[in-house]
Write a protein that holds these residues in place. Structure first.
Motif, short mmCIF file in Angstrom:
data_model
loop_
_atom_site.label_atom_id
_atom_site.label_comp_id
_atom_site.label_asym_id
_atom_site.label_seq_id
_atom_site.Cartn_x
_atom_site.Cartn_y
_atom_site.Cartn_z
N PRO A 4 29.51 37.26 58.99
CA PRO A 4 29.02 35.91 59.31
C PRO A 4 29.48 34.93 58.24
N PRO A 5 29.72 33.69 58.61
CA PRO A 5 30.15 32.71 57.60
C PRO A 5 29.02 32.39 56.63
N PHE A 144 23.98 42.15 47.29
CA PHE A 144 23.27 40.92 47.66
C PHE A 144 23.43 40.68 49.15
N ARG A 145 22.37 40.18 49.78
CA ARG A 145 22.40 39.88 51.21
C ARG A 145 22.11 38.39 51.41
N LEU A 146 22.96 37.75 52.21
CA LEU A 146 22.84 36.32 52.46
C LEU A 146 22.86 36.06 53.95
N GLY A 147 21.90 35.25 54.41
CA GLY A 147 21.82 34.90 55.82
C GLY A 147 21.86 33.41 56.03
N GLY A 148 21.14 32.95 57.06
CA GLY A 148 21.09 31.53 57.38
C GLY A 148 19.70 30.98 57.20
N ARG A 149 19.43 29.86 57.84
CA ARG A 149 18.14 29.19 57.66
C ARG A 149 17.01 29.84 58.44
N GLN A 150 17.35 30.66 59.43
CA GLN A 150 16.34 31.37 60.20
C GLN A 150 16.38 32.86 59.84
N ARG A 151 15.21 33.49 59.83
CA ARG A 151 15.16 34.89 59.42
C ARG A 151 16.03 35.78 60.30
N GLY A 152 16.14 35.44 61.58
CA GLY A 152 16.92 36.27 62.47
C GLY A 152 18.41 35.98 62.49
N PRO A 154 22.37 36.04 61.51
CA PRO A 154 23.20 37.13 60.97
C PRO A 154 23.27 37.05 59.44
N THR A 155 23.40 38.20 58.82
CA THR A 155 23.51 38.28 57.36
C THR A 155 24.79 39.02 56.99
N ARG A 156 25.20 38.84 55.75
CA ARG A 156 26.31 39.62 55.21
C ARG A 156 25.93 40.10 53.82
N SER A 157 26.45 41.25 53.43
CA SER A 157 26.19 41.81 52.12
C SER A 157 27.47 41.80 51.31
N MET A 166 26.02 31.92 41.13
CA MET A 166 25.98 31.46 42.52
C MET A 166 25.17 30.17 42.59
N VAL A 167 25.62 29.26 43.43
CA VAL A 167 24.92 27.98 43.63
C VAL A 167 24.51 27.88 45.09
N PHE A 168 23.24 27.55 45.31
CA PHE A 168 22.69 27.36 46.65
C PHE A 168 22.32 25.88 46.78
N ALA A 169 23.15 25.13 47.47
CA ALA A 169 22.93 23.69 47.65
C ALA A 169 23.08 23.36 49.12
N GLY A 170 22.67 22.14 49.50
CA GLY A 170 22.83 21.72 50.88
C GLY A 170 22.17 22.66 51.86
N GLU A 171 22.91 23.06 52.90
CA GLU A 171 22.40 23.97 53.92
C GLU A 171 21.98 25.31 53.30
N ALA A 172 22.69 25.76 52.29
CA ALA A 172 22.41 27.06 51.68
C ALA A 172 21.11 27.06 50.89
N ARG A 173 20.60 25.88 50.55
CA ARG A 173 19.37 25.82 49.76
C ARG A 173 18.21 26.50 50.48
N ALA A 174 18.21 26.47 51.80
CA ALA A 174 17.13 27.07 52.57
C ALA A 174 17.55 28.37 53.25
N ALA A 175 18.63 28.97 52.80
CA ALA A 175 19.11 30.19 53.43
C ALA A 175 18.29 31.40 52.99
N PHE A 176 18.07 32.32 53.91
CA PHE A 176 17.43 33.58 53.55
C PHE A 176 18.41 34.43 52.74
N HIS A 177 17.87 35.12 51.74
CA HIS A 177 18.71 35.95 50.88
C HIS A 177 17.84 37.02 50.23
N GLY A 178 18.47 38.03 49.68
CA GLY A 178 17.73 39.10 49.03
C GLY A 178 18.68 40.05 48.32
N VAL A 179 18.10 41.04 47.68
CA VAL A 179 18.87 42.07 46.98
C VAL A 179 18.52 43.42 47.61
N ASP A 180 19.51 44.03 48.26
CA ASP A 180 19.28 45.31 48.91
C ASP A 180 19.04 46.42 47.88
#
Length: 207
Positions: A4-5, A144-152, A154-157, A166-180
């Motif tokens: 996913p982009p 690291f796992r990064l998704g979009g603004r909604q929990r559902g 698509p994500t990429r690791s 890493m910088v989270f700005a703009g749309e990415a500021r509200a993106a779901f993310h985590g550490v697998d």
């Protein structure tokens, strides 16, 4: 199948810190932890412990207990103000964040062992919701796992090695993310192994 982009506003800067800069920053973080010891916070409500230890630097620190997530001006155990944010991190913020105000919180997460992880989440406890977040990794590589603004969404690791910013700005500021997970032994930076993640945040919209 293509990944996913990335959300707009996400910047991935591997090897942004060389070995000397990583060691200097680790020394500064160790001083922070000496003044504000790491703690194992628990989740709101049921009080389940996180799998990582946490501390903070800056005027405000992110804390969690049965009462909820929040920012506090003092360490919950010592009652003392948090130590200042290391100058090297403030310099990175000034260079990369593109935000006129300085960060108010540096949350320090310590991952040790193969079971340490952080579930998919968004950083949304800040009033300054438009201010970017800057993330610095030291030590063992993270998956690291990064998704979009909604929990559902698509994500990429992808792998985040020591020295990555890493910088989270703009749309990415509200993106779901985590550490697998982390990859134990992938770095010799931390004397006892593990990974440190340093997250710089602006909490309030004022000066």
């Amino acid at each position: 199948m293509p990944s996913p982009p990335s959300p707009d506003g996400f910047r991935y800067l591997p090897d942004r810190l060389d070995a000397a800069a990583q060691q200097a920053l680790l020394d500064a973080v160790q001083q922070v932890a000496a003044a504000a010891p790491f703690q194992r916070y628990v989740t709101p409500g049921r009080g389940r412990p996180f799998s990582i230890d946490m501390t903070n630097a800056g005027p405000l620190g992110w804390v969690s207990d049965r009462r909820g997530y929040r920012y506090s001006p003092v360490h919950p155990a010592t009652g003392r103000p948090w130590p200042p944010i290391p100058a090297a991190l403030l310099d990175l913020w000034a260079e990369l964040a593109g935000w006129p105000q300085p960060p108010q919180c540096c949350l320090v997460n310590l991952y040790r062992g193969g079971g340490a992880r952080l579930g998919l989440h968004r950083d949304e406890d800040e009033e300054a919701a438009d201010a970017p977040i800057l993330n610095v990794s030291l030590g063992d590589t993270a998956v690291f796992r990064l998704g979009g603004r909604q929990r559902g969404d698509p994500t990429r690791s992808f792998l985040v090695p020591s020295g990555t910013v890493m910088v989270f700005a703009g749309e990415a500021r509200a993106a779901f993310h985590g550490v697998d997970r982390i990859l134990p032994g992938s770095s010799a930076l931390l004397p006892e192994g593990g990974r440190l993640n340093l997250t710089l945040r602006r909490v309030t919209p004022g000066d």
